[in-house]
Design an enzyme around this catalytic site. Structure first.
Site, PDB file in Angstrom:
ATOM      1  N   GLY A 199       0.773  -1.242   0.000  1.00 31.41           N
ATOM      2  CA  GLY A 199       0.000   0.000   0.000  1.00 31.41           C
ATOM      3  C   GLY A 199       0.800   1.285   0.000  1.00 31.41           C
ATOM      4  NE  ARG A 220     -11.214 -14.232 -12.766  1.00 37.21           N
ATOM      5  CZ  ARG A 220     -10.089 -13.732 -12.260  1.00 37.21           C
ATOM      6  NH1 ARG A 220     -10.093 -12.610 -11.593  1.00 37.21           N
ATOM      7  NH2 ARG A 220      -8.943 -14.369 -12.424  1.00 37.21           N
ATOM      8  NE  ARG A 262      -8.598 -12.475  -7.540  1.00 42.25           N
ATOM      9  CZ  ARG A 262      -8.366 -13.760  -7.788  1.00 42.25           C
ATOM     10  NH1 ARG A 262      -7.143 -14.259  -7.668  1.00 42.25           N
ATOM     11  NH2 ARG A 262      -9.344 -14.549  -8.183  1.00 42.25           N
ATOM     12  CG  ASN A 281      -4.194  -0.297 -12.643  1.00 44.22           C
ATOM     13  OD1 ASN A 281      -3.999  -0.573 -11.454  1.00 44.22           O
ATOM     14  ND2 ASN A 281      -3.488  -0.868 -13.619  1.00 44.22           N
ATOM     15  CG  HIS A 290       1.097  -1.200 -15.591  1.00 43.03           C
ATOM     16  ND1 HIS A 290       0.818  -2.494 -15.184  1.00 43.03           N
ATOM     17  CD2 HIS A 290       2.083  -1.292 -16.520  1.00 43.03           C
ATOM     18  CE1 HIS A 290       1.605  -3.327 -15.854  1.00 43.03           C
ATOM     19  NE2 HIS A 290       2.383  -2.630 -16.663  1.00 43.03           N
ATOM     20  CG  ASP A 349      -8.556  -5.244 -24.569  1.00 44.55           C
ATOM     21  OD1 ASP A 349      -9.182  -6.306 -24.386  1.00 44.55           O
ATOM     22  OD2 ASP A 349      -8.458  -4.668 -25.666  1.00 44.55           O
ATOM     23  CG  ASP A 403      -1.743  -3.848 -17.350  1.00 34.81           C
ATOM     24  OD1 ASP A 403      -2.380  -3.396 -16.389  1.00 34.81           O
ATOM     25  OD2 ASP A 403      -0.959  -4.810 -17.250  1.00 34.81           O
ATOM     26  CB  ALA A 461       8.042   7.912 -10.968  1.00 35.34           C
ATOM     27  CD  GLU A 462       4.307   2.563  -9.252  1.00 33.85           C
ATOM     28  OE1 GLU A 462       3.236   2.239  -8.721  1.00 33.85           O
ATOM     29  OE2 GLU A 462       5.226   1.740  -9.466  1.00 33.85           O
TER      30      GLU A 462
HETATM   31  C1  GAR Z   1       3.063  -0.770  -7.646  1.00 31.95           C
HETATM   32  O1  GAR Z   1       4.332  -0.730  -8.252  1.00 31.95           O
HETATM   33  C2  GAR Z   1       1.985  -0.778  -8.693  1.00 31.95           C
HETATM   34  O2  GAR Z   1       2.271   0.018  -9.807  1.00 31.95           O
HETATM   35  C3  GAR Z   1       1.953  -2.228  -9.070  1.00 31.95           C
HETATM   36  O3  GAR Z   1       2.083  -2.916  -7.854  1.00 31.95           O
HETATM   37  C4  GAR Z   1       2.828  -2.115  -6.956  1.00 31.95           C
HETATM   38  C5  GAR Z   1       2.019  -1.969  -5.689  1.00 31.95           C
HETATM   39  O4  GAR Z   1       2.786  -1.338  -4.697  1.00 31.95           O
HETATM   40  N1  GAR Z   1       0.733  -2.571  -9.734  1.00 31.95           N
HETATM   41  C6  GAR Z   1       0.663  -3.417 -10.736  1.00 31.95           C
HETATM   42  O5  GAR Z   1       1.629  -4.027 -11.150  1.00 31.95           O
HETATM   43  C7  GAR Z   1      -0.718  -3.610 -11.313  1.00 31.95           C
HETATM   44  N2  GAR Z   1      -0.648  -4.295 -12.557  1.00 31.95           N
HETATM   45  P1  GAR Z   1       2.083  -0.680  -3.425  1.00 31.95           P
HETATM   46  O6  GAR Z   1       1.169  -1.747  -2.816  1.00 31.95           O
HETATM   47  O7  GAR Z   1       3.216  -0.338  -2.513  1.00 31.95           O
HETATM   48  O8  GAR Z   1       1.319   0.511  -3.896  1.00 31.95           O
END
Ligand code: GAR
Length: 204
Positions: A12, A65, A91, A107, A109, A143, A145, A173-174
């Site tokens: 998280g 699901r 998921r 989302n 990525h 689809d 991503d 960066a995220e």
């Molecule tokens: C992050 O790097 C996010 O971009 C990636 O999982 C990580 C979660 O980290 N998500 C994916 O790959 C989704 N396809 P976090 O729990 O510390 O935020």
């Protein structure tokens, strides 16, 4: 204030970035619930510490699901959320769920989409020999991503990077990109046109 549900599966850190930005004066969004599909993850502790309601909808407790997502919809619906942010939610959601939240499901990525979809993203980037990578915040479509891109940030790929080093640089960066994208959405400045977004200029 835009009411936001955040869906998580793990540590998280992106959730934390969203919590922190929502705590700022005048930020136009608030997190009304954090929902995890995995019990006892650190993301739930982060939410609880911030005084945000949490719930667990454990996919392992549902036969398919459809029934898992029905429960997820109930949890989101109960919170009054208007936008759903996936933050390390691991998921895959069905077309039915995604279409129900069309243009309201976001989302993050850890690559510059449309490059390197799916899993082992950093290994894919290193294997391809790219000199820059980064992260993408996008609206979710059926689809995987894909979907209209809201924000991206680049980072360099360094000669001696392994997947962990690259992941760590992209994660920083995220933590900038997701809060900024949420701000743009909450300010009503993100307009979806086909498979693209147009970001409207802020009013003075
Ligand atoms: C992050 O790097 C996010 O971009 C990636 O999982 C990580 C979660 O980290 N998500 C994916 O790959 C989704 N396809 P976090 O729990 O510390 O935020």
């Amino acid at each position: 204030m835009l009411k936001v549900a955040v869906l998580v599966s793990g540590r998280g850190s992106n959730l934390q970035a969203l919590i922190d930005v929502c705590a700022k004066d005048d930020f136009p969004a608030e997190i009304v619930t954090v929902i995890s599909n995995v019990p006892d993850v650190f993301a739930l502790e982060r939410a609880a510490k911030a005084g945000i309601a949490t719930s667990v909808v454990n996919h392992k407790n549902y036969p398919d699901r459809q029934s898992f997502e029905t429960e997820l919809q109930v949890a989101i619906g109960d919170s009054g959320a208007e936008l759903v942010c996936l933050a390390g939610f691991m998921r895959i959601l069905t077309d039915g769920f995604v279409n129900q939240w069309r243009d309201r499901l976001v989302n993050i990525h850890p690559s510059l989409l449309p490059s390197f979809k799916g899993v082992h993203v950093h290994e894919q980037a290193l294997e391809a020999g790219v000199k820059v990578s980064g992260c993408t915040v996008h609206f979710v479509v059926p689809d995987l991503d894909s979907g209209p891109i809201i924000a991206q940030e680049t980072v360099p790929v360094l000669q001696d990077d392994d997947a962990d080093a690259l992941a760590a640089r992209i994660l920083e960066a995220e933590h900038r990109c997701y809060p900024e994208a949420l701000r743009l959405i909450a300010e009503g400045r993100v307009v979806v046109t086909g498979n693209k977004t147009v970001i409207q200029t802020a009013l003075a």
